[in-house]
Design an enzyme around this catalytic site. Structure first.
Site, short mmCIF file in Angstrom:
data_model
loop_
_atom_site.label_atom_id
_atom_site.label_comp_id
_atom_site.label_asym_id
_atom_site.label_seq_id
_atom_site.Cartn_x
_atom_site.Cartn_y
_atom_site.Cartn_z
N ASP A 15 0.85 -1.20 0.00
CA ASP A 15 0.00 0.00 0.00
C ASP A 15 0.88 1.23 0.00
O ASP A 15 0.73 2.12 0.83
CB ASP A 15 -0.95 0.00 1.20
N CYS A 16 1.79 1.29 -0.97
CA CYS A 16 2.76 2.38 -1.04
C CYS A 16 2.31 3.42 -2.05
O CYS A 16 1.91 3.09 -3.17
CB CYS A 16 4.14 1.84 -1.41
N GLY A 17 2.39 4.69 -1.65
CA GLY A 17 1.96 5.77 -2.53
C GLY A 17 3.06 6.35 -3.39
O GLY A 17 2.81 7.26 -4.18
N ASP A 32 -0.18 -3.21 -5.91
CA ASP A 32 -0.35 -2.05 -5.03
C ASP A 32 -1.85 -1.74 -4.92
O ASP A 32 -2.53 -1.58 -5.93
CB ASP A 32 0.39 -0.84 -5.61
N SER A 83 -1.15 4.07 -7.54
CA SER A 83 0.15 4.73 -7.71
C SER A 83 0.73 4.43 -9.08
O SER A 83 0.43 3.41 -9.70
CB SER A 83 1.12 4.24 -6.63
#
Length: 338
Positions: free
Chosen positions: A72-74, A91, A95
């Site tokens: 869950d990386c932006g 993800d 992103s």
């Protein structure tokens, strides 16, 4: 449980073309690195593929056992860490490639904006689905008291952990909103740098050429006497919409500005009937936006082939629609100034 290949498509606002993920050898673990336990997306991937979902924060999983990872990386380092190691990365945030490892994020290894509904079996002809297997196996075996008690306590523990993780879920929701706005800001800046600023530089160059050579004034002074009749206006719009001229005449609206002033002056002086004002407006603006066609197609993420054929198609269509607009405006102006 039968192991199967799955297909993970990009979600709303996501990036990528979708990933086909398949268990191979020891690679049978879906690692959830989202915090707050195993994410529902990781559970769905493991469920459909017949593999195991693992909480990457609580368990250390060797890379050679990772079928894929769910993050869950932006847009910081984590978004490119696993693609750099050639581990399929899913993800849950919408992103796009960014961060110090952005060059490793490619369509064959990364997909974003994924929710549970974007996860499907890659081969719909598989014999047994996980849902069918669950239906065949009762949740509790009431005949065996020890087994019933064990399963009941396990269910209570899961419910208790679910309640305890409310704060974690709330934090994850805030993170998702923040990540979405962060990605939107990055996309806006990226579009500005890649499309709008180069377009502004291109327009500035064309305006400089037009002003320096005086070609705009020459054409305007040549065409303005034609504004006193319908056929003259049709000639004006025809010249302005010629495919090889309209992209040059469009920037800065030189033709529209100069001829508009000249026609307005002549109407005020009584040399041109006022009913020609409306059709003249459409005649002198037939070329407007012709210079923006390739940029507009690029902003719409059109493929190179679409741009190649779309630009001349729009420019040639202006020859037809420009003349029609002048004729319609001329008819609509009847009685307007009486």
């Amino acid at each position: 449980m039968t192991q199967r290949a799955i297909f993970v498509d990009k979600g709303s606002g996501g990036w990528g073309v979708g990933l086909r993920i398949e268990p191979k050898g020891k690679k049978v673990k879906v690692v959830s690195i989202t915090g707050g336990g195993i994410h529902p997306v990781a559970k769905k991937i493991a469920e459909l593929s017949g593999t195991e979902a693992v909480d990457g924060f609580k368990n250390s999983v060797p890379e050679d056992e990772m079928m894929c990872v769910v993050i869950d990386c932006g847009g910081t380092a984590r978004i490119g860490l696993y693609p750099m190691k050639r581990i399929p990365t899913v993800d849950i945030l919408p992103s796009s490639p960014s961060g110090p490892l952005a060059k490793h994020i490619t369509e064959d290894i990364f997909v974003s904006g994924v929710t549970e509904k974007e996860i499907k079996l890659a081969d719909e002809a598989t014999v047994v689905t996980s849902q069918q297997e669950e239906a065949e196996t009762p949740k509790f075996d009431t005949k065996d008291k020890e087994s019933f008690k064990e399963n009941y306590e396990k269910l209570k523990k899961e419910n208790r952990e679910s309640n305890d993780n409310f704060l974690m879920k709330f934090s994850r929701g805030i993170g998702k909103v923040t990540g979405t706005f962060y990605q939107a800001g990055r996309d806006s800046v990226d579009m500005l740098i890649k499309n709008i600023i180069p377009f502004m530089a291109f327009v500035s160059m064309l305006i400089g050429i037009i002003n320096y050579t005086g070609i705009g004034d020459v054409i305007a002074n040549f065409l303005s006497p034609l504004a006193g009749s319908l056929w003259g206006l049709i000639v004006i719009v025809f010249v302005c919409t010629l495919p090889f001229l309209s992209p040059v005449l469009g920037p800065g609206a030189v033709i529209a500005q100069v001829i508009g002033v000249l026609i307005g002056t002549q109407i005020a002086a009584g040399n041109i009937p006022p009913q020609f004002a409306l059709p003249a407006l459409f005649a002198i603006n037939g070329q407007v936006g012709a210079d923006f066609v390739p940029v507009g197609l690029s902003l719409g993420e059109a493929k190179p082939e679409t741009v190649q054929y779309g630009v001349p198609a729009v420019l040639y269509s202006r020859l037809i629609t420009g003349v029609l607009a002048v004729v319609i405006a001329y008819v609509a102006s009847f009685g307007m100034y009486e």
